[in-house]
Design a protein around this motif. Structure first.
Motif, PDB file in Angstrom:
ATOM      1  N   TYR A 189       0.809  -1.227   0.000  1.00  0.00           N
ATOM      2  CA  TYR A 189       0.000   0.000   0.000  1.00  0.00           C
ATOM      3  C   TYR A 189       0.842   1.276   0.000  1.00  0.00           C
ATOM      4  CZ  TYR A 189      -3.037  -3.683   1.800  1.00  0.00           C
ATOM      5  OH  TYR A 189      -3.711  -4.863   1.982  1.00  0.00           O
TER       6      TYR A 189
ATOM      7  N   TYR B 295      -8.715  -3.377   7.084  1.00  0.00           N
ATOM      8  CA  TYR B 295      -8.706  -2.029   6.508  1.00  0.00           C
ATOM      9  C   TYR B 295      -7.356  -1.731   5.871  1.00  0.00           C
ATOM     10  CZ  TYR B 295     -12.956  -1.339   9.273  1.00  0.00           C
ATOM     11  OH  TYR B 295     -14.214  -1.461   9.801  1.00  0.00           O
TER      12      TYR B 295
ATOM     13  N   ASN C  84      -6.933   1.568   4.423  1.00  0.00           N
ATOM     14  CA  ASN C  84      -6.856   3.021   4.324  1.00  0.00           C
ATOM     15  C   ASN C  84      -5.512   3.495   4.879  1.00  0.00           C
ATOM     16  OD1 ASN C  84      -7.315   5.786   5.874  1.00  0.00           O
ATOM     17  ND2 ASN C  84      -8.719   5.745   4.127  1.00  0.00           N
TER      18      ASN C  84
END
Length: 423
Positions: A271, A325, A327
């Motif tokens: 990510y 998650y 994010n």
């Protein structure tokens, strides 16, 4: 009676050497954690890419490293109690540094496993058991504060040496990076050990915490101090509920902690990219410094069990959140929370062991507990690697290790100081 206890100890007449021991311990842990503990996550992918090995294979070598570390601690603990840690620190640093440099010549899986096996012997001799044995010997009433300061070196190593490791590998290549890191390991730990290490306060006619005895038998004038002088055998310790509560709770907690730390860069690289992911190790380590130092101001007045329960619960919540998650803000926040709990948790195992089993047998009992806790730390990374190889995701491994953290919170509740069998 209270007047007698108040007069039990007076301030020492000369400068207390224990704070130099704290400084030395911090420097040793700075190097051994930054290079010998945290940097596995940075070296993992370069080794994997160099030889086209799977993450499970590399993780298995790291598993062997931590598992052997537990067995070595069992053996070294008794020797450190008897002879002191100085020469173990010196020779251990040489062994680790030589093995780290030897990774540059590895080209087969058996060679990889052999190097990690021998390297773990050097790491165990330069890590928590010798350093925390020193702190336990030199402090009783201020042990939590002293250990929090000394163990700050653990996190500082992650903050400084992990980015340095990443930089060296990218700029100079794996070969030269390993040579530089191995040299740093040997030079700093050897120098600090030879210059500063004293096994016990009695070696220089001092007493724990910088206090002195005004008359004979003073050491028996406080119940806490007296209980700290009991000599436990391994057999006696292993018959207590406290021993097994500490061992099982930290086996579960460390399984999740080490697994995440080893795979942190690889997980977050999906990510954030490799450079930013490596930087999160510094965030984790920096947060652990903050958590440990703040806790050190109060921990001597709190129940160690309750502190540990809070740490493992927050650790579990951070890891379970990461499972669901991706994010970027949440990734950074969970990294921060994980670090805040990680620093105190590593320290608390030694504090609660010292509280329950005292000074003379600390390294021996710690080594025995380490034999049980280290399989958790050892198999955690390889389980995470194998699950990733099968699913191409860390989600199920994070769920598993978060659950282990939650379970450990209940187990540690039973770690009350046991009654010494000689009474």
């Amino acid at each position: 009676m209270s007047e007698k206890k108040n007069q039990a100890f007076l301030p020492t007449e000369k400068k207390f050497y224990g704070w130099w021991i704290v400084f030395a311990g911090s420097m040793i842990l700075f190097v051994s954690s930054g290079i010998g503990f945290y940097s596995h996550s940075v070296i993992l992918d370069p080794l994997r890419n160099l030889h086209a090995w799977s993450k499970g294979t590399i993780s298995a070598a790291i598993t062997l490293f931590f598992f052997t570390n537990g067995i070595t601690g069992l053996i070294l603990g008794r020797w450190i109690d008897r002879y002191g840690p100085k020469w173990f620190l010196v020779f251990g640093s040489i062994v680790f540094g030589a093995c780290l440099y030897s990774l540059r010549w590895v080209d087969t899986i058996p060679q990889l496993f052999a190097i990690y096996l021998i390297m773990s012997l050097g790491f165990c001799s330069t890590a928590l058991i010798p350093v925390n044995t020193l702190i336990t010997n030199w402090f009783i009433h201020k042990r939590g504060l002293a250990m929090s300061i000394a163990n700050t070196g653990l996190s500082a190593g992650g903050v400084i040496l992990v980015p340095l490791t990443s930089f060296l590998i990218i700029q100079l290549g794996l070969d030269k990076a390993l040579l530089i890191l191995g040299s740093i390991y040997v030079l700093i730990i050897t120098s600090v050990s030879l210059l500063f290490i004293k096994h016990r306060p009695s070696d220089i006619n001092q007493y724990p915490d910088g206090l002195r005895q005004p008359h004979e038998q003073t050491i028996e004038n406080t119940d806490k101090t007296k209980s700290q002088m009991n000599v436990w055998t391994r057999r006696q310790a292993m018959k207590t509920m406290a021993f097994w509560s500490i061992a099982l709770a930290f086996m579960l907690a460390l399984a999740g902690q080490i697994a995440y730390l080893v795979h942190q860069v690889s997980f977050l690289s999906q990510y954030l990219g490799p450079q930013k992911a490596a930087a999160t190790v510094s965030i984790t380590a920096g947060a652990s410094i903050l958590g440990r130092l703040v806790l050190g101001l109060f921990v001597d007045r709190w129940d160690n069990r309750h502190v540990i329960m809070c740490c493992v619960l927050f650790q579990g919540m951070a890891v379970i959140t990461l499972a669901f998650y991706d994010n970027i803000i949440i990734l950074y926040m969970c990294t921060l929370v994980f670090g805040l709990t990680m620093g105190p948790l590593l320290m608390m195992q030694s504090l609660i062991t010292g509280e329950c089993f005292g000074i003379p047998s600390f390294a021996s009992v710690s080594g025995s507990i380490g034999l049980i806790t280290m399989p958790g730390a050892a198999f955690g990374p390889v389980i995470a690697g194998m699950i990733f190889d099968m699913t191409q995701s860390y989600q199920w491994s994070f769920i598993l290790f978060a659950s282990a953290s939650f379970l450990s919170a209940g187990i540690i509740y039973f770690a009350r100081p046991p009654v010494f069998p000689g009474k």
